[in-house]
Design a protein around this motif. Structure first.
Motif, PDB file in Angstrom:
ATOM      1  N   GLY A 196       0.835  -1.193   0.000  1.00  0.00           N
ATOM      2  CA  GLY A 196       0.000   0.000   0.000  1.00  0.00           C
ATOM      3  C   GLY A 196       0.870   1.243   0.000  1.00  0.00           C
ATOM      4  O   GLY A 196       0.572   2.235  -0.661  1.00  0.00           O
ATOM      5  N   TYR A 215      -5.173   1.714  -5.081  1.00  0.00           N
ATOM      6  CA  TYR A 215      -6.428   0.976  -4.930  1.00  0.00           C
ATOM      7  C   TYR A 215      -7.063   0.658  -6.282  1.00  0.00           C
ATOM      8  O   TYR A 215      -7.631  -0.421  -6.476  1.00  0.00           O
ATOM      9  CB  TYR A 215      -7.401   1.761  -4.047  1.00  0.00           C
ATOM     10  CG  TYR A 215      -6.911   1.937  -2.625  1.00  0.00           C
ATOM     11  CD1 TYR A 215      -6.453   0.846  -1.893  1.00  0.00           C
ATOM     12  CD2 TYR A 215      -6.896   3.190  -2.021  1.00  0.00           C
ATOM     13  CE1 TYR A 215      -5.991   1.003  -0.596  1.00  0.00           C
ATOM     14  CE2 TYR A 215      -6.445   3.358  -0.722  1.00  0.00           C
ATOM     15  CZ  TYR A 215      -5.985   2.263  -0.014  1.00  0.00           C
ATOM     16  OH  TYR A 215      -5.527   2.419   1.270  1.00  0.00           O
ATOM     17  N   ASP A 251      -1.648   3.041   4.204  1.00  0.00           N
ATOM     18  CA  ASP A 251      -2.243   3.893   3.181  1.00  0.00           C
ATOM     19  C   ASP A 251      -1.232   4.922   2.679  1.00  0.00           C
ATOM     20  O   ASP A 251      -0.628   5.661   3.471  1.00  0.00           O
ATOM     21  CB  ASP A 251      -3.469   4.607   3.752  1.00  0.00           C
ATOM     22  CG  ASP A 251      -4.136   5.499   2.732  1.00  0.00           C
ATOM     23  OD1 ASP A 251      -4.875   4.965   1.886  1.00  0.00           O
ATOM     24  OD2 ASP A 251      -3.891   6.727   2.767  1.00  0.00           O
ATOM     25  N   CYS A 300      -5.936   1.111   5.090  1.00  0.00           N
ATOM     26  CA  CYS A 300      -5.497   0.262   3.984  1.00  0.00           C
ATOM     27  C   CYS A 300      -6.089  -1.145   4.104  1.00  0.00           C
ATOM     28  O   CYS A 300      -6.460  -1.756   3.100  1.00  0.00           O
ATOM     29  CB  CYS A 300      -3.970   0.208   3.946  1.00  0.00           C
ATOM     30  SG  CYS A 300      -3.305  -0.585   2.470  1.00  0.00           S
ATOM     31  N   ALA A 320      -9.788  -0.896   2.951  1.00  0.00           N
ATOM     32  CA  ALA A 320      -9.957  -0.730   1.506  1.00  0.00           C
ATOM     33  C   ALA A 320      -9.527  -1.982   0.737  1.00  0.00           C
ATOM     34  O   ALA A 320     -10.248  -2.470  -0.138  1.00  0.00           O
ATOM     35  CB  ALA A 320      -9.166   0.487   1.031  1.00  0.00           C
ATOM     36  N   SER A 321      -8.346  -2.508   1.049  1.00  0.00           N
ATOM     37  CA  SER A 321      -7.839  -3.657   0.290  1.00  0.00           C
ATOM     38  C   SER A 321      -8.692  -4.899   0.525  1.00  0.00           C
ATOM     39  O   SER A 321      -8.935  -5.681  -0.408  1.00  0.00           O
ATOM     40  CB  SER A 321      -6.381  -3.937   0.655  1.00  0.00           C
ATOM     41  OG  SER A 321      -6.235  -4.233   2.028  1.00  0.00           O
TER      42      SER A 321
END
Length: 453
Positions: free
Chosen positions: A151, A163, A186, A220, A223-224
């Motif tokens: 990330g 992303y 992130d 992160c 989101a991931s």
């Protein structure tokens, strides 16, 4: 044939005084056997566990051998009860990002390793932008266990995956069950606050904590893992440092995501106070966090949310890369391969934080399952490789970096008292390390273990 007798063996979830019968490289029987005509290994007074699997090491070989080599790193592994390591693709020359570089690396390390090893493949934002997805599939078919992505990447030659790029990458890989292991910080947050610290001229240890801002990891992970859920791929979170990140992972697992996670001894046993006290030895990324995070990680480990323990071993050169006054110039990384198994056995099992069964799961069984080499590795069963660790649970000793076999002869755990000593390590039926006799095989004994499914 070899016959191990008189040891307390962890088999099918419990301890008992079993014999272990070995034919060549494999276990062929567990129970009670006639010793006639067999080579006897007496394990009186010893605990016998499956060999440990460290699924996150940076042995820096080839290319950065002033830091570590596969020979020295694997010696550290064998001496501490680790029988298989999983090496990262991003800290060698060449980096492993296609089949050609994979075999260039193999040509070097196959002659050096004392322990068995698996390899990650590599992919960065560069490959995604160029549409070079065939490199990914070719590495997978060659036997790598997964792919490392960042990330936020501190290595300018191994780019992060944004992303958007991540979604495109995961979509491509969804049809062959690839595993992606992410360094979850992130980019926008870490980049912004790192620039801010540098602009202010900060050089102190606290600036490292403030640059690698706490929220970067949970954001992160959120989101991931969401992208991975949507695209249906397996996602593994490397070196979890925050309790908040762990809570997000727990929620994702409850939602049915194919997500696993590792943490490390330093996130379980060290805090920000240790970094401020001894920044040279404790600096790593992400940074160690607060007491609440440490306690929460132990709870998540005990409860089965955290799947594995890994060392994230990275040995920077002490004189050239560690001894710096500016925290941003100090080489990041903790030397952990020589201590991962005994540290967690002592601090976890012997002090009652986790059960022996849970210890075997996080150090052996689960890593083998995550990287798809189970049940060949990670368990004591007929048909499995005879990878065994012999432990004297009554023996006390203190960690001393100068005694490490790896090149990273510094440790934030210097002087810590450990309960339980690895006295013998067996890999595929051969005693590789004996505490009294030393190493009993030659470099190159260790084999490349390809992903089996």
């Amino acid at each position: 044939m070899k016959l191990i007798k008189n040891g307390m063996v962890f088999f099918e979830g419990k301890l008992n005084n079993y014999d272990i019968l070995i034919d060549g490289e494999r276990i062929v029987g567990i129970g009670e056997f006639n010793p006639d005509g067999k080579e006897i290994i007496d394990a009186t007074g010893l605990l016998i566990l499956p060999g440990g699997i460290d699924m996150h090491v940076h042995f820096n070989d080839p290319g950065y051998t002033h830091r570590e080599t596969f020979k020295t790193g694997s010696m550290g592994a064998a001496s501490s009860g680790i029988t298989t390591v999983v090496d990262m693709p991003c800290t060698s020359i060449p980096q492993v990002r296609d089949v050609k570089s994979l075999h260039e690396k193999l040509n070097v390390i196959s002659k050096e390793s004392f322990v068995d090893f698996c390899l990650y493949g590599g992919v960065t934002g560069e490959e995604v932008r160029k549409g070079e997805f065939s490199k990914l599939k070719e590495q997978w078919e060659e036997g790598v266990i997964g792919f490392k992505i960042y990330g936020y990447s501190s290595a300018p030659t191994y780019e992060r995956v944004s992303y958007g790029e991540m979604k495109e990458l995961f979509s491509f890989a969804s049809d062959f069950d690839a595993l992606f292991t992410i360094h979850a910080e992130d980019f926008s947050l870490v980049d912004h606050f790192t620039r801010l610290m540098l602009k202010e001229g900060r050089k102190d240890a606290l600036a490292w904590i403030q640059a690698r801002v706490y929220e970067a990891e949970p954001l992160c992970i959120w989101a991931s893992s969401r992208i991975a859920m949507e695209e249906g791929v397996r996602l593994h979170i490397a070196h979890l440092s925050t309790g908040e990140g762990g809570i997000i992972i727990k929620e994702r697992k409850e939602e049915g995501a194919k997500i696993t996670v590792e943490t490390t001894p330093h996130y379980l046993l060290l805090s920000e106070e240790d970094l401020l006290r001894d920044p040279i030895k404790v600096k790593t990324s992400p940074p160690v966090r607060g007491e609440w995070d440490r306690e929460t990680l132990w709870e998540l480990l005990k409860d089965g949310i955290i799947d594995a323990i890994a060392s994230d071993h990275f040995s920077a050169n002490w004189e050239k890369e560690k001894l710096k006054e500016n925290i941003f110039e100090v080489g990041a990384g903790i030397s952990g391969i020589d201590t991962i198994f005994p540290l967690i056995f002592s601090e976890g099992v012997m002090k009652g934080k986790i059960t022996l069964k849970r210890f075997v799961e996080i150090i052996s069984e689960n890593p083998a399952k995550i990287v798809h080499i189970y049940p060949r590795k990670g368990v004591i069963l007929p048909g499995s490789d005879a990878d065994l660790v012999f432990i004297d649970t009554k023996r006390k000793w203190k960690i001393k970096g100068e005694s490490f076999f790896s090149k990273g002869k510094y440790t934030p755990f210097e002087g810590r008292e450990i309960f339980g000593k690895v006295v013998k390590t067996m890999i595929r039926g051969e005693v590789v390390f004996d505490l009294e006799k030393g190493f009993l095989v030659e470099p190159g004994f260790g084999k490349w273990i390809k992903r089996e499914y």
